[in-house]
Design an enzyme around this catalytic site. Structure first.
Site: not given
Ligand SMILES: [Zn+2]
Length: 363
Positions: A25, A27, A186, A213, A216
Site C-alpha cells: 500500500h 501511493h 479518498g 480504502h 481508515e
Molecule cells: Zn492509501
C-alpha cells in the site's frame, strides 16, 4: 520521530533496514521526493502558481510532528501535489524515483498505486499517456534495481463515473504490463462508494483484483460494504474493524488482508498514538495484517520505520514482524507460483540476515 533514536532503536533499525520487505500500500502521489518537487517548482513557478524557497515547500507537503492530526488536512496535500505533474518527463521521473526509493529501503516487492486522473488533470494529459509514462519510469527503475513491482490504478470516491470507467478499462487493458488491481481511495467520511460499485464489480469480473480504502477513519460498516457489495480482495487500512465484532468475524472468515500504515493512521487522526494502534490486537486475533507506508514522502517515513514503530511503539517482536511479512507475501496480487517464489527468496535472505545478526552478537 522519538522512536527512531537511541542506540537500541538504531541497532534494530539497521536490522529492519536489511530485512527484505514487501509494501502493498504505497501511493505514487505520496512518494515524491521533495528535491524533485523543488526542482519542478523552480522550473515552472508561474504555471504552478507557487514562488517558494525549499524551506517553504516542505511544510506544505510533509506532515510535521507539531501539526494536528486530521484526515482532511492530510488529504489536502494531494490537491497541492496535482500542480507538480507538469510534464511527461516529470511524471516518468517521479515514478522512477518512487521505485528507486523503495528498492533502497530493501523493499523487494512493491505494489505502487496511482490515480491517473490526478496526474492528468492539471495539464490536460490523456489518461492513457500518464499510465504509459508511469509504467516507463517504473520499468526503468525495475531494470536497474533489485525490486519486483506491480501497479494498482486508483479511483477516488466521488469521481465522475465516466472517468472511473475509463480508469477501470485502462487497468484491464494494461494487465499485461503489470497492472494487477483497482483501488478506491479518498474521503470515506463524506463520499459513498455507491456510484462506483458497478465499475469495481465489472473490473473484478475481468480478472482484476480489488482493494478498497475503508475503515481508515470511517465506520466499520464501510469495510463490510467494501467486501460484501464491492467484492474487495483486500482492505486499505481497515483498522476501525476493531470496534465491530461482526466485521472482525467477516475479515477472519474470508481471510481478507488489511493493508495497515501506522504513521499515516496517526497523521490522519485515525488513532491517537502508536500505543493506541489496534495493529497488535488485530494481529493476535489472527487477522491477516500487513505493514505498509501509504505516503512515505508526506509522512516522512520508510517501510523500515513502520516496522520499527510496530516493534518499539506497539510491542511486536521480531518473529511477529516476520509473520506479518509472510502475510504480505500471501496477500500480494501475484499468481500462486510468483508468491511461492517470492516467499522462498525472502526466506533465504532472512536466514542469512539472522545468521550474521547472531554472529554480530544480536539476540
Ligand atoms: Zn492509501
Amino acid at each position: 520521530m522519538r522512536l527512531r533514536r537511541g542506540p537500541v532503536a538504531q541497532a534494530w533499525r539497521s536490522l529492519l533496514h536489511r530485512l527484505p520487505k514487501v509494501d502493498l500500500h504505497r501511493h505514487l502521489e505520496g512518494s515524491l521526493r521533495l528535491s524533485t518537487l523543488m526542482e519542478i517548482a523552480r522550473r515552472h513557478p508561474i504555471r504552478l502558481g507557487l514562488d517558494l524557497e525549499a524551506a517553504e515547500l516542505e511544510p506544505l507537503i510533509r506532515f510535521t510532528v507539531s501539526e494536528p492530526a486530521d484526515f482532511h488536512r492530510f488529504l489536502s496535500r494531494f490537491q497541492l501535489l496535482r500542480r507538480f505533474y507538469t510534464s511527461e518527463e516529470a511524471i516518468r521521473r517521479m515514478a522512477y524515483e518512487a521505485v528507486v526509493d523503495a528498492a533502497l529501503d530493501h523493499v523487494r516487492y512493491l505494489e505502487l498505486r496511482f490515480n491517473p486522473a490526478a496526474l492528468a488533470q492539471a495539464q490536460g494529459f490523456h489518461l492513457e499517456e500518464v499510465v504509459e509514462w508511469v509504467l516507463e519510469g517504473v520499468e526503468l527503475a525495475r531494470q536497474e534495481f533489485d525490486i519486483q513491482v506491480r501497479m494498482i490504478l486508483t479511483i477516488l470516491r466521488g469521481e465522475d463515473p465516466e472517468i472511473a470507467w475509463r480508469i477501470a478499462r485502462l487497468a484491464v487493458a494494461y494487465r499485461s504490463r503489470g497492472v494487477v488491481a483497482l483501488d478506491l481511495a479518498g474521503d470515506e467520511l463524506h463520499k459513498s462508494a455507491g456510484d462506483l460499485v458497478p465499475v469495481f464489480r465489472w473490473a473484478r469480473e475481468q480478472g482484476l483484483c480489488l482493494t478498497v480504502h475503508a475503515g481508515e477513519v470511517g465506520p466499520p460498516a464501510n469495510i463490510r460494504h467494501a467486501i460484501l457489495v464491492m467484492g474487495a480482495h483486500r482492505i486499505g487500512h481497515g483498522i476501525q474493524a476493531i470496534h465491530d465484532v461482526e466485521v472482525l468475524r467477516l475479515l477472519h472468515e474470508r481471510n481478507i488482508p488489511l493493508e495497515i500504515c501506522p504513521t499515516s493512521n496517526l497523521q490522519t487522526g485515525a488513532v491517537a498514538g502508536f500505543h493506541h494502534h489496534p495493529l497488535p490486537d488485530l494481529y493476535r486475533l489472527g487477522l491477516k495484517v500487513t505493514l505498509n507506508t501509504d505516503d512515505p514522502s508526506i509522512s516522512d517515513t520508510t517501510l523500515t520505520d513502520e516496522y520499527l514503530f510496530a516493534m518499539a511503539g506497539m510491542g511486536l517482536q521480531w518473529k511477529d514482524l516476520l509473520r506479518i511479512l509472510e502475510n504480505a507475501v500471501e496477500a500480494a496480487f501475484l499468481s500462486l507460483e510468483e508468491r511461492q517464489a517470492l516467499a522462498q527468496r525472502l526466506r533465504r535472505e532472512i536466514q542469512s540476515i539472522e545468521r550474521s545478526w547472531r554472529l554480530e552478537g544480536g539476540t
